[in-house]
Design an enzyme around this catalytic site. Structure first.
Site, PDB file in Angstrom:
ATOM      1  N   LEU A 116      -2.701  -5.957 -14.496  1.00  0.00           N
ATOM      2  CA  LEU A 116      -2.329  -7.346 -14.209  1.00  0.00           C
ATOM      3  C   LEU A 116      -2.704  -7.738 -12.788  1.00  0.00           C
ATOM      4  O   LEU A 116      -3.443  -8.697 -12.582  1.00  0.00           O
ATOM      5  CB  LEU A 116      -0.820  -7.544 -14.421  1.00  0.00           C
ATOM      6  CG  LEU A 116      -0.288  -8.933 -14.064  1.00  0.00           C
ATOM      7  CD1 LEU A 116      -0.884 -10.000 -14.973  1.00  0.00           C
ATOM      8  CD2 LEU A 116       1.244  -8.977 -14.119  1.00  0.00           C
ATOM      9  N   LEU A 135       6.970  -7.016 -17.356  1.00  0.00           N
ATOM     10  CA  LEU A 135       7.506  -6.746 -16.023  1.00  0.00           C
ATOM     11  C   LEU A 135       9.026  -6.744 -16.024  1.00  0.00           C
ATOM     12  O   LEU A 135       9.646  -5.977 -15.288  1.00  0.00           O
ATOM     13  CB  LEU A 135       6.972  -7.777 -15.028  1.00  0.00           C
ATOM     14  CG  LEU A 135       5.478  -7.680 -14.705  1.00  0.00           C
ATOM     15  CD1 LEU A 135       5.050  -8.829 -13.801  1.00  0.00           C
ATOM     16  CD2 LEU A 135       5.142  -6.344 -14.048  1.00  0.00           C
ATOM     17  N   GLU A 172       6.282  -4.763  -8.824  1.00  0.00           N
ATOM     18  CA  GLU A 172       7.099  -5.452  -9.830  1.00  0.00           C
ATOM     19  C   GLU A 172       7.892  -6.610  -9.219  1.00  0.00           C
ATOM     20  O   GLU A 172       9.015  -6.913  -9.614  1.00  0.00           O
ATOM     21  CB  GLU A 172       8.071  -4.486 -10.527  1.00  0.00           C
ATOM     22  CG  GLU A 172       7.480  -3.152 -10.921  1.00  0.00           C
ATOM     23  CD  GLU A 172       6.508  -3.245 -12.066  1.00  0.00           C
ATOM     24  OE1 GLU A 172       6.334  -4.339 -12.620  1.00  0.00           O
ATOM     25  OE2 GLU A 172       5.908  -2.207 -12.411  1.00  0.00           O
TER      26      GLU A 172
END
Length: 387
Positions: free
Chosen positions: A135, A243, A367
């Site tokens: 990502l 996430l 994150e």
């Protein structure tokens, strides 16, 4: 009756027998297999890949996914306890399990076809196939919507181009879950890493997560069939849903790191003699140790309630943000304070504090950075988006 210094409110008594069994099994694995080697692995910048088969045999990969796909079917609280005990060993071990479970197996389960689930999940649960999650991009960081990686249709195929950065497990992985911009918005793809045009380049010279593999991914006209696209999600809600799962595990993990540092510093302060008395006999040391115990206790209660909400289907992402913000800040502050209590000895990897402190620099960043989670809570309480 004396209290357990690492569990002053007897949070363990609030766990079920099954939850305690999982915690104890992972704690034994950490004590017997991780702790004896992890300092050297950190020094060498080496992920202990030899531990993966046992991690898999314990059911720790995709532990919360259904048994019909070869997974353990555990609860959210059990997954949290797994993360806590693994990170008591090292954030790199917990990161490996988090990425495999929450960022790779979860999207295949939640967004994939039944064929994709049957093809990949049993082998990933067994540790036969390792995944990575593509990502983050070199320029993107906290703004995943500003994605440059693209996927365009070409007949029955998709052609992917772009680059991803800071990818855990990148050079270990046999598949990558890659998120890319399409004419229909952001979509996810299962990309075998041996596909022509796909390359992974390991990132070296790290001072954090040294016992973990971190990579840059490059996609140069990578051609995959439409059967490799995750068909059941479009838009940012796909990767953001992953996430949330990973962040949930991270709310538990740093408690393990904090307990490792605190336990070590507590024992050291009792044994270390300065000015004819142990360091632990001084008011300054006791105030520091008491504050660590307070913060660990609050974090334990916070994540247990978060886990109960998750298992009841009531957890929302902003609650995960609050817990990640609180617990990562708690752990990194405790690791640094423990390093100080250890004095000069604290700068070596023969002790845990400096290794955990350095690792937590990554954990508090990935994150979602601390600032991102603060702004999530700010938006929650004010109703105003300040991003």
């Amino acid at each position: 009756m004396s209290l357990n210094p690492t569990d002053l409110f007897d949070v363990r008594s609030l766990l079920s027998d099954e939850e305690r069994m999982v915690q104890d099994a992972v704690a034994r694995f950490t004590d017997e297999k991780v702790l004896p080697i992890i300092g050297d692995c950190f020094d060498q910048g080496r992920f202990p890949r030899e531990l993966v088969p046992e991690v898999a045999s314990l059911g720790l990969l995709g532990s919360s996914l259904p048994e019909e796909y070869g997974c353990a079917g555990m609860s959210g609280v059990q997954y949290g306890l797994i993360c806590q005990e693994l990170e008591r060993g090292d954030s790199g071990i917990r990161s490996f399990v988090s990425v495999q479970s929450s960022l790779c197996m979860y999207p295949i389960f939640a967004y994939g076809s039944e064929e994709q689930r049957r093809e990949w999940l049993p082998r990933m649960a067994a540790g036969e196939v390792i995944g990575c999650f593509g990502l983050t991009e070199p320029h993107g960081g906290s703004d995943p919507a500003n994605m440059k990686t693209s996927a365009r249709r070409d007949g029955g195929d998709w052609v992917l181009n772009g680059a991803k950065m800071w990818i855990t497990n990148g050079n270990l992985a046999q598949i990558a879950i890659v998120w890319a911009q399409t004419e229909d918005g952001i979509q996810g793809f299962i990309v075998p890493t041996d596909t022509p045009g796909f390359t992974a380049q390991e990132i070296h010279k790290k001072m954090s997560l040294r016992a973990s593999v971190t990579s840059a991914l490059f996609l140069d006209n990578v051609r995959i069939p439409d059967a490799s696209r995750l068909p059941n999600v479009k838009g940012l809600k796909g990767p953001l849903g992953c996430l949330t799962q990973a962040r949930y595990g991270i709310t538990w993990g740093p408690i393990g790191a904090a307990i490792a540092c605190y336990s070590e510093a507590l024992e050291y302060s009792k044994e270390r003699m300065l000015f004819n008395r142990p360091v632990a006999a001084t008011q300054s040391a006791q105030i520091k140790l008491a504050d660590m115990a307070r913060r660990i206790t609050l974090a334990q209660l916070l994540v247990l309630q978060l886990g109960r909400l998750k298992d009841a289907g009531k957890m929302v992402p902003s609650q995960v943000s609050l817990a990640k913000w609180n617990n990562c800040r708690m752990a990194i502050d405790i690791a640094r304070e423990c390093r100080d209590l250890l004095g000069g000895a604290g700068i070596t990897t023969e002790h845990a504090a400096i290794r955990h402190a350095l690792n937590l620099e990554s954990v508090i960043t990935y994150e979602g950075t601390e600032t991102v989670h603060q702004l999530v809570i700010g938006r929650e309480v004010t109703g105003i988006n300040a991003f």
